[in-house]
Design an enzyme around this catalytic site. Structure first.
Site, PDB file in Angstrom:
ATOM      1  N   ARG A  58      16.676  39.864 126.114  1.00 50.15           N
ATOM      2  CA  ARG A  58      16.266  41.158 126.697  1.00 50.15           C
ATOM      3  C   ARG A  58      15.533  40.999 128.011  1.00 50.15           C
ATOM      4  O   ARG A  58      15.586  41.897 128.857  1.00 50.15           O
ATOM      5  CB  ARG A  58      15.451  41.965 125.676  1.00 50.15           C
ATOM      6  N   GLU A  95       5.902  30.307 113.700  1.00 50.08           N
ATOM      7  CA  GLU A  95       5.145  30.451 112.447  1.00 50.08           C
ATOM      8  C   GLU A  95       5.645  29.413 111.424  1.00 50.08           C
ATOM      9  O   GLU A  95       4.866  28.721 110.789  1.00 50.08           O
ATOM     10  CB  GLU A  95       5.314  31.878 111.931  1.00 50.08           C
TER      11      GLU A  95
HETATM   12  P1  AMP Z   1       5.894  36.045 120.984  1.00 54.82           P
HETATM   13  O1  AMP Z   1       6.350  34.675 121.344  1.00 54.82           O
HETATM   14  O2  AMP Z   1       5.234  36.136 119.660  1.00 54.82           O
HETATM   15  O3  AMP Z   1       5.027  36.644 122.102  1.00 54.82           O
HETATM   16  O4  AMP Z   1       7.189  36.957 120.858  1.00 54.82           O
HETATM   17  C1  AMP Z   1       7.809  37.474 121.979  1.00 54.82           C
HETATM   18  C2  AMP Z   1       9.309  37.396 121.912  1.00 54.82           C
HETATM   19  O5  AMP Z   1       9.802  37.828 120.643  1.00 54.82           O
HETATM   20  C3  AMP Z   1       9.916  38.326 122.948  1.00 54.82           C
HETATM   21  O6  AMP Z   1      11.013  37.652 123.554  1.00 54.82           O
HETATM   22  C4  AMP Z   1      10.343  39.545 122.165  1.00 54.82           C
HETATM   23  O7  AMP Z   1      11.603  39.994 122.604  1.00 54.82           O
HETATM   24  C5  AMP Z   1      10.388  39.110 120.710  1.00 54.82           C
HETATM   25  N1  AMP Z   1       9.575  39.984 119.826  1.00 54.82           N
HETATM   26  C6  AMP Z   1       8.467  39.611 119.140  1.00 54.82           C
HETATM   27  N2  AMP Z   1       7.987  40.607 118.391  1.00 54.82           N
HETATM   28  C7  AMP Z   1       8.800  41.662 118.611  1.00 54.82           C
HETATM   29  C8  AMP Z   1       8.808  43.025 118.138  1.00 54.82           C
HETATM   30  N3  AMP Z   1       7.905  43.500 117.285  1.00 54.82           N
HETATM   31  N4  AMP Z   1       9.781  43.850 118.592  1.00 54.82           N
HETATM   32  C9  AMP Z   1      10.709  43.390 119.478  1.00 54.82           C
HETATM   33  N5  AMP Z   1      10.756  42.130 119.945  1.00 54.82           N
HETATM   34  C10 AMP Z   1       9.812  41.265 119.532  1.00 54.82           C
END
Ligand code: AMP
Length: 170
Positions: A58, A95
């Site tokens: 995305r 995780e």
């Molecule tokens: P993080 O590494 O935990 O910051 O997760 C970010 C990545 O995971 C991004 O590329 C987002 O597209 C995806 N992502 C994580 N949580 C969500 C969520 N609740 N809704 C949509 N995409 C998410």
């Protein structure tokens, strides 16, 4: 701005139980909202930036439009095994288990200023890994830009060494 918030749809238990997925497709299909988002994100990218890097998939939607509008180069950061040329990779903790992302070894000139784009900041692990990958490749991370930040997950703390901008805070 309220109309942008209204175009983010919550999908409970996707892709797995307990996750509330932030679905941005209602925003993407609204041409006025999409244009507004691109313009605001563009206003938050420094003139000195040479390349816009984004994390699949995305992140690509926003980065392609921004690179075109601001006349900057676009660099894809992809999950392992997708890029065809020589790659540099970075493995990071999830995780459960690990994930690896890659960039082409010739994507960035030494010292080149790069902005990283993604759709959403949750824990910050993905953006942090992307920043480390850009640095491993010789680039300087000028800023990390998100459409959405899930503030409660404190991704900002994980990215405290970087300048960040998030358009919508949820
Ligand atoms: P993080 O590494 O935990 O910051 O997760 C970010 C990545 O995971 C991004 O590329 C987002 O597209 C995806 N992502 C994580 N949580 C969500 C969520 N609740 N809704 C949509 N995409 C998410």
């Amino acid at each position: 701005m309220k109309e942008l918030y209204n175009l983010i749809r919550d999908i409970p238990d996707f892709p797995k139980k307990g996750i509330i997925f932030k679905d941005i497709t209602p925003l993407l299909k609204d041409e006025k909202a999409f244009e507004k988002v691109i313009k605001i994100l563009a206003d938050n990218i420094p003139d000195s930036t040479k390349k816009i890097a984004a994390i699949e998939s995305r992140g690509f939607i926003f980065a392609g439009a921004l690179a075109f509008l601001l006349k900057k180069g676009f660099i894809p950061i992809r999950k392992t095994g997708k890029l065809p040329y020589k790659t540099i990779n970075y493995t990071y903790q999830l995780e459960y288990g690990t994930d690896t992302i890659e960039i082409h070894s010739d994507a960035i000139e030494k010292g080149e200023k790069v902005v990283i784009i993604d759709d959403l900041l949750a824990t910050g692990g993905t953006a942090y890994a992307a920043a480390k990958l850009v640095e491993k490749c010789g680039g300087v991370v000028e800023k990390i830009v998100f459409l959405i930040e899930l503030s409660a997950l404190n991704g900002e703390e994980k990215l405290k060494d970087y300048q960040i901008f998030s358009l919508l805070k949820l």
